[in-house]
Design an enzyme around this catalytic site. Structure first.
Site, PDB file in Angstrom:
ATOM      1  CB  CYS A   1      -5.804   1.008  10.229  1.00  0.00           C
ATOM      2  SG  CYS A   1      -6.093  -0.774  10.410  1.00  0.00           S
TER       3      CYS A   1
ATOM      4  CG  HIS B   1      -3.136  -0.246  13.537  1.00  0.00           C
ATOM      5  ND1 HIS B   1      -4.159   0.554  13.077  1.00  0.00           N
ATOM      6  CD2 HIS B   1      -2.029   0.544  13.584  1.00  0.00           C
ATOM      7  CE1 HIS B   1      -3.702   1.771  12.873  1.00  0.00           C
ATOM      8  NE2 HIS B   1      -2.411   1.792  13.160  1.00  0.00           N
TER       9      HIS B   1
ATOM     10  CG  ASP C   1      -1.201   4.749  12.032  1.00  0.00           C
ATOM     11  OD1 ASP C   1      -2.153   4.681  11.240  1.00  0.00           O
ATOM     12  OD2 ASP C   1      -1.140   4.086  13.085  1.00  0.00           O
TER      13      ASP C   1
END
Length: 275
Positions: A71, A110, A125
């Site tokens: 991420c 995250h 995302d």
């Protein structure tokens, strides 16, 4: 962190050609192309290699070396790209709830992005593994939002936002977050934990994913799964490290690093990924 990025090299990597206009059409197209080509993967932590969040290192690894990342790498790279185009974009940080109880207190490990456009806020995302967004979500609570794959929604619980996806008829939370600005050092600290801590799943297990418009591919240790909307998942337990290597290269488009321990690590992977 300086956000300079070679846009032309990035666009060649994701195979996208379009006008560099900071609008919804451009944002949606870039996100879709990005997640289809640049896979989620954790080979560096698995091999004991550092994960740098410096822009030059991200560009080198994810753009020029044919690798992927997790991420922080994925969303920091995309953030630099979007800013270069002219989008107003900032980073957020979240506590992962996927496979966890709804009231679990997990670490902030995250990253996701918030984009301001035409007086509205949107979420992007490109780095949540097997449930990575294939599109852009409006930052609005309690509205089911369609994507090319599962529907998603945002809900608010006690001041926090929760990202949820509809899986087999059930709304499941991916993570919870707030909208406070995040200083870069918070990503550095979280990245250090997930890439080096002995209890981190990224250090001990292989986790790879690729998100297409009609399917999700995942490789968790030696279990390779293809999920197509409306069909039962196709699961395959790979026999050995050589087969894992072939799947990484052919299905996930990864140019594997020349590391002396790579074959040994792939050979020693367990069948299943821990819950």
């Amino acid at each position: 962190m300086h956000d300079s990025i070679d846009l032309q090299a990035y666009f060649r990597r994701i195979g996208w050609e379009g006008a560099l206009v900071p609008d919804m059409s451009t944002l949606q197209a870039i996100v879709t192309a990005h997640v289809a080509v640049i896979p989620f993967e954790n080979l560096n932590p698995l091999l004991g290699l550092p994960v740098s969040l410096e822009p030059a290192a991200l560009e080198r690894k994810l753009v020029h070396e044919g690798r992927g990342g997790y991420c922080f790498e994925q969303n920091l790279l995309l953030q630099a790209v979007l800013r270069e185009i002219g989008f107003e974009v900032s980073g957020l940080i979240a506590r992962v709830l996927w496979t966890q109880p709804e009231d679990a207190i997990t670490a902030q490990t995250h990253m996701l992005l918030r984009v301001e456009m035409a007086g509205e806020s949107w979420l992007v995302d490109v780095g949540f593994g097997g449930q990575t967004l294939v599109g852009v979500l409006w930052l609005q609570a309690d509205i089911e939002q369609t994507t090319q794959l599962e529907p998603f929604r945002l809900v608010q619980v006690e001041g926090d936002w929760r990202m949820q996806s509809l899986v087999r008829g059930q709304w499941l939370s991916l993570y919870r977050f707030d909208l406070r600005p995040v200083p870069p050092i918070d990503y550095v600290v979280a990245n250090h934990y997930v890439s080096t801590h002995p209890d981190s799943k990224f250090v001990n297990h292989l986790n790879v994913a690729r998100t297409l418009l009609d399917s999700r591919l995942s490789l968790r240790n030696r279990e390779f799964t293809v999920r197509r909307m409306g069909h039962e998942p196709e699961r395959h337990v790979l026999r050995d490290g050589a087969e894992v290597r072939r799947v990484l290269e052919r299905e996930f488009l990864i140019e594997l690093p020349a590391h002396p321990q790579l074959d040994q690590r792939l050979d020693n992977l367990p069948d299943k990924f821990p819950a």
